[in-house]
Write a protein that holds these residues in place. Structure first.
Motif, short mmCIF file in Angstrom:
data_model
loop_
_atom_site.label_atom_id
_atom_site.label_comp_id
_atom_site.label_asym_id
_atom_site.label_seq_id
_atom_site.Cartn_x
_atom_site.Cartn_y
_atom_site.Cartn_z
N VAL B 10 0.87 -1.17 0.00
CA VAL B 10 0.00 0.00 0.00
C VAL B 10 0.91 1.22 0.00
N ALA B 11 0.69 2.14 -0.93
CA ALA B 11 1.58 3.29 -1.03
C ALA B 11 0.79 4.59 -1.12
N GLY B 12 1.42 5.66 -0.66
CA GLY B 12 0.78 6.97 -0.74
C GLY B 12 1.72 7.99 -0.14
N ILE B 13 1.15 9.09 0.31
CA ILE B 13 1.99 10.07 1.01
C ILE B 13 1.43 10.30 2.40
N GLY B 14 2.23 10.93 3.24
CA GLY B 14 1.85 11.14 4.63
C GLY B 14 0.44 11.72 4.75
N GLY B 15 -0.34 11.21 5.69
CA GLY B 15 -1.66 11.76 5.95
C GLY B 15 -2.79 11.10 5.18
N VAL B 51 5.03 7.23 1.81
CA VAL B 51 4.86 6.21 2.83
C VAL B 51 4.46 4.92 2.13
N THR B 52 5.09 3.83 2.52
CA THR B 52 4.62 2.54 2.02
C THR B 52 4.47 1.56 3.17
N GLY B 69 9.20 -6.98 -7.41
CA GLY B 69 8.63 -7.79 -8.48
C GLY B 69 7.80 -8.97 -8.00
N GLU B 70 7.48 -9.02 -6.71
CA GLU B 70 6.69 -10.16 -6.22
C GLU B 70 5.38 -9.76 -5.55
N ALA B 71 5.04 -8.46 -5.60
CA ALA B 71 3.77 -8.06 -5.00
C ALA B 71 2.62 -8.56 -5.85
N ASP B 72 1.62 -9.14 -5.21
CA ASP B 72 0.44 -9.61 -5.94
C ASP B 72 -0.52 -8.44 -6.16
N PHE B 73 -0.54 -7.53 -5.19
CA PHE B 73 -1.44 -6.38 -5.28
C PHE B 73 -0.70 -5.12 -4.87
N LEU B 74 -0.93 -4.05 -5.60
CA LEU B 74 -0.35 -2.75 -5.25
C LEU B 74 -1.49 -1.74 -5.17
N LEU B 75 -1.71 -1.23 -3.96
CA LEU B 75 -2.75 -0.22 -3.76
C LEU B 75 -2.07 1.13 -3.65
N VAL B 76 -2.42 2.05 -4.52
CA VAL B 76 -1.76 3.35 -4.47
C VAL B 76 -2.80 4.43 -4.23
N LEU B 77 -2.61 5.19 -3.16
CA LEU B 77 -3.62 6.18 -2.77
C LEU B 77 -3.40 7.54 -3.43
N GLU B 78 -2.22 7.70 -4.03
CA GLU B 78 -1.88 9.01 -4.59
C GLU B 78 -1.22 8.75 -5.94
N PRO B 79 -1.82 9.28 -7.03
CA PRO B 79 -1.35 8.92 -8.38
C PRO B 79 0.15 9.08 -8.59
N THR B 80 0.77 10.07 -7.94
CA THR B 80 2.21 10.27 -8.15
C THR B 80 3.02 9.10 -7.59
N GLN B 81 2.41 8.28 -6.76
CA GLN B 81 3.16 7.21 -6.12
C GLN B 81 3.11 5.88 -6.89
N VAL B 82 2.44 5.90 -8.05
CA VAL B 82 2.41 4.68 -8.86
C VAL B 82 3.81 4.39 -9.39
N ALA B 83 4.41 5.38 -10.02
CA ALA B 83 5.72 5.17 -10.66
C ALA B 83 6.77 4.66 -9.68
N PRO B 84 6.92 5.30 -8.51
CA PRO B 84 7.98 4.82 -7.62
C PRO B 84 7.73 3.43 -7.02
#
Ligand SMILES: Cc1ncc(C[n+]2csc(CCOP(=O)(O)OP(=O)(O)O)c2C)c(N)n1
Lengths: 543, 163
Positions: B10-15, B51-52, B69-84
């Motif tokens: 799960v990824a995003g930014i603080g808050g 934050v991840t 390369g082994e995550a089955d699911f990636l949840l990203v709460l903030e579009p800018t955090q997809v790339a990283p």
């Protein structure tokens, strides 16, 4: 105290705290620092007596005192904190303890939030102390009990060395169901052990080496180290979090997992090395294990130098196993942190930038002043260094440059080790004078808003005596001491800074405004204190 | 072993509630009887940094970190955090972003983390009761109704898409 022995998901930090509580630790002392901070916070939450000291050296001394007094004591800090506390550490190894003393050093390989990635396993060797290294929260919990057992049996401080991934990963823990009540201290005089004049220290050193020899014998058959049976064509020796990566990367290999990593059980290691065809040593950070094992004349493979840097993980462990030296793809960096939009430090850094100051900086949120758009920090070495470094610069630079030098320090950092620098400033003032800016946001923001002696609240946010920094500076004989609220849209701060820079005198500017992120908490504490004052028992604290 | 472990990042930014989201997920997996490991890099999250949080569960989990390369699911709460974070996902892994949720249907904008947990939950073996129980206990009780609504919105998305 009641314990529910169900499975819990705890961080390594919480597990250490819970174990300390269950083991009847009478006092926990420390100074905040990632990744160790949560240990004492959780310990206090679980009902233990946990307190922040102004710095790690004092914290360790308090814990040593508690252990001299016969109690069980815990002392926590991040890896660089042990540098600060190393003076009492080395000699406490000589004095030994009467109760128990567990010193947690939380290392940060990869520097998730630190200024270096030193490997504190070296301290165990240098100070001649026993060291345990857990690799999960369950082990962190269990090893606290074992550390106390070793500490009490050999009357010696024990290092519990953890790393960021052990501290901050949540893994399952089944607590013991027999808690121990806190045992109060009881003094017994023992001058020869505790007063380290040379006449006492010489035999103490011999005693220490004797204890180490006994602990080594114990460690050779200790269950803190164990073998995971498997395919004997490859054997791996490992410890700490690396053990977990190894089990995943090489599920069929035979593994010697070391939990008690100083003094190293070299006979046991030799037997393991002899039992496998190829033996690898996989460890994060410095080549601590591999050097010691090779020095004992054993043939093992270590890791290439490039893996000394940063954390290990499963893919990196696979690379080590496969001798894969192809360049690693750097992990994309996330969004870097920055000063909050409404942070008052912005006013200060804007002024420092505008005046082209040479800023001897320090460590805290405010170190972010080094980033754009300010780039208003020229050095950051370790906590408290802003004063000494700024003064050193003032002493040697040509006058025109010297007069642009400013030291900038946070309030918690000032209490930690800035005070000594202030004494230096008074004692050896540069000919051009000096300017110190203390950024007082009424908290230790960087590590998650802990209290410190300048906030007037304890670790648990209860009122206590407050150290008033302006009074302290004046008492040291500094005449120009200013307290100012840095406000957006005014030039008050900038003018004051300009005026201080113009004079060849010593000035201290305290830029005071509470961190906006704790505004709500501060209101709650104030309300609580006011309510308490009305019926109060401690009027001395109510000014 | 790796095949039996489910890896979620799960990824995003603080808050944004990244860590809260991983807390709930880990708690649900724990209650379902799995071995669970949860890892987070906090650092200076409060200062708006990335934050991840990573959760791994299965019969037995070793490393607390999801291998690249082994995550089955990636949840990203903030579009800018997809790339990283994309490198963490395995080739067939599933990426979930706020774009999947119709923000107008959310009881409040902050509940996006819970809504994405709902989307995720439809792929995982844990039952709805466990999820709702963790949501009830993991937040102040006054948030429960809104969170439940957000969660079910996400959970029922797929059912809606392929009736
Ligand atoms: C010896 C040592 N102990 C602890 C730390 C962790 N640490 C870094 S900065 C800091 C204190 C920051 O507080 P403050 O000076 O008040 O600045 P703020 O973050 O509030 O701006 C701490 C505890 C460290 N880097 N070195």
């Amino acid at each position: 105290m009641k314990i529910e022995s169900e499975r819990k998901l705890l961080s390594g930090d919480e597990a250490i705290a819970l174990a300390a509580r269950h083991a009847g630790v009478a006092l926990g002392a420390g100074y905040p620092g990632t990744p160790s901070t949560e240990i004492l916070e959780a310990f206090a939450e679980y009902g233990g007596r946990g307190q922040w000291s102004p710095n790690e050296k004092v914290a360790l001394e308090v814990a040593i005192g508690a252990a001299f007094g016969g109690a069980r004591a815990l002392c926590t800090m991040k890896h660089v904190g042990l540098n600060v506390a190393s003076d009492p550490l080395f000699t406490a190894a000589y004095t030994g303890v009467t109760g128990a003393l567990v010193v947690v050093t939380a290392d940060d390989p990869g520097m998730a939030s630190s200024q270096n990635e030193q490997d504190n396993r070296r301290y165990a060797v240098a100070a001649a102390l026993p060291m345990l290294e857990p690799s999960s929260s369950q082990e962190a919990y269990d090893f606290v009990f074992r550390a106390i057992e070793i500490s009490e049996r050999w009357k010696i401080p024990v290092l519990l060395r953890v790393t960021t991934r052990v501290c901050h990963s949540y893994t399952t823990v089944v607590p013991r169901n027999v808690p121990v009540e806190v045992r109060p201290g009881d003094y017994s005089k023992d001058i020869k052990s505790r007063v380290m004049i040379p006449a006492h220290a010489r035999p103490a050193h011999r005693r220490l080496r004797q204890k180490l020899a006994e602990m080594l014998a114990y460690n050779e058959s200790c269950d803190l180290n164990f073998i995971v049976p498997g395919d004997r064509s490859v054997g791996v020796i490992t410890s700490g979090i690396s053990y977990m990566h190894v089990r995943e990367a090489l599920p069929t290999a035979c593994v010697l997992k070391l939990g008690f990593t100083h003094p190293l059980p070299l006979d046991r290691i030799k037997a393991f090395v002899d039992s496998v065809d190829r033996c690898l040593v996989i460890e994060e950070g410095d080549p601590y294990l591999v050097d010691a094992i090779r020095a004992a004349g054993l043939k093992v493979e270590g890791k290439p130098e490039s893996f000394r840097f940063g954390e290990l993980d499963v893919p990196r462990v696979r690379r080590i196993i496969n001798h894969d030296l192809t360049p690693e793809i750097p992990k994309p960096t996330g969004k870097p942190p920055q000063l909050c939009d409404a942070c008052q430090y912005r006013v200060v850094f804007e002024s420092l930038r505008r005046r082209d100051c040479i800023v001897a900086g320090d460590i805290g949120c405010y170190t972010l002043g080094v980033l754009q758009p300010f780039e208003a920090m020229d050095s950051c070495v370790c906590m408290g260094a802003s004063l000494g470094v700024g003064l050193g610069l003032r002493h040697v630079l040509p006058e025109a440059q010297a007069r642009r030098v400013v030291s900038v320090i946070g309030d918690s950092t000032f209490m930690h080790s800035g005070i000594n620098g202030l004494v230096e400033m008074v004692y050896n003032p540069p000919p051009t004078g000096h300017v110190l800016v203390i950024l007082d946001n009424a908290t230790t923001a960087m590590t998650g808003h802990q209290e410190h002696p300048g906030t007037g609240r304890t670790l648990s946010h209860e009122p206590t005596n407050r150290v008033v920094m302006e009074d302290l500076a004046r008492a040291l004989g500094i005449k120009r001491v200013f307290v100012i609220e840095p406000r957006f849209g005014t030039s008050e701060f900038d003018q004051l800074l300009g005026e201080c820079l113009d004079r060849k005198e010593l000035s201290v500017i305290i830029a005071r405004r509470p961190c906006i992120l704790i505004a709500k908490q501060l209101k709650q504490y104030a309300a609580r204190e006011e309510a308490a004052c009305e019926c109060d028992t401690k009027p001395a604290l109510c000014q | 072993m790796p095949v039996e472990v489910t890896n979620i990042v799960v990824a995003g930014i603080g808050g944004q509630g990244v860590l809260k989201g991983t807390d709930i997920l880990a708690e649900v997996a724990l209650r379902a009887g799995f071995d669970v490991k949860k890892s987070e890099i906090k650092g200076m999250s409060q200062r708006g940094g990335s934050v991840t949080g990573e959760v791994r569960f299965g019969p037995e989990v070793y490393s607390p970190m999801v291998p690249t390369g082994e995550a089955d699911f990636l949840l990203v709460l903030e579009p800018t955090q997809v790339a990283p974070n994309r490198h963490l996902l395995r080739p067939e892994g599933v990426l979930m972003t706020p774009a999947e949720i119709n923000a107008d249907e959310l009881p409040n904008k902050k509940a996006i983390n819970v809504a994405l947990l709902g989307v995720l939950s439809a792929h995982l073996p844990m039952n709805e009761q466990l999820w709702l129980a963790s949501l009830r206990e993991g937040f102040d009780l006054s948030f429960f109704e809104a969170n439940k609504q957000a969660f079910l919105l996400g959970r029922n998305l797929r059912a809606k898409a392929n009736p």
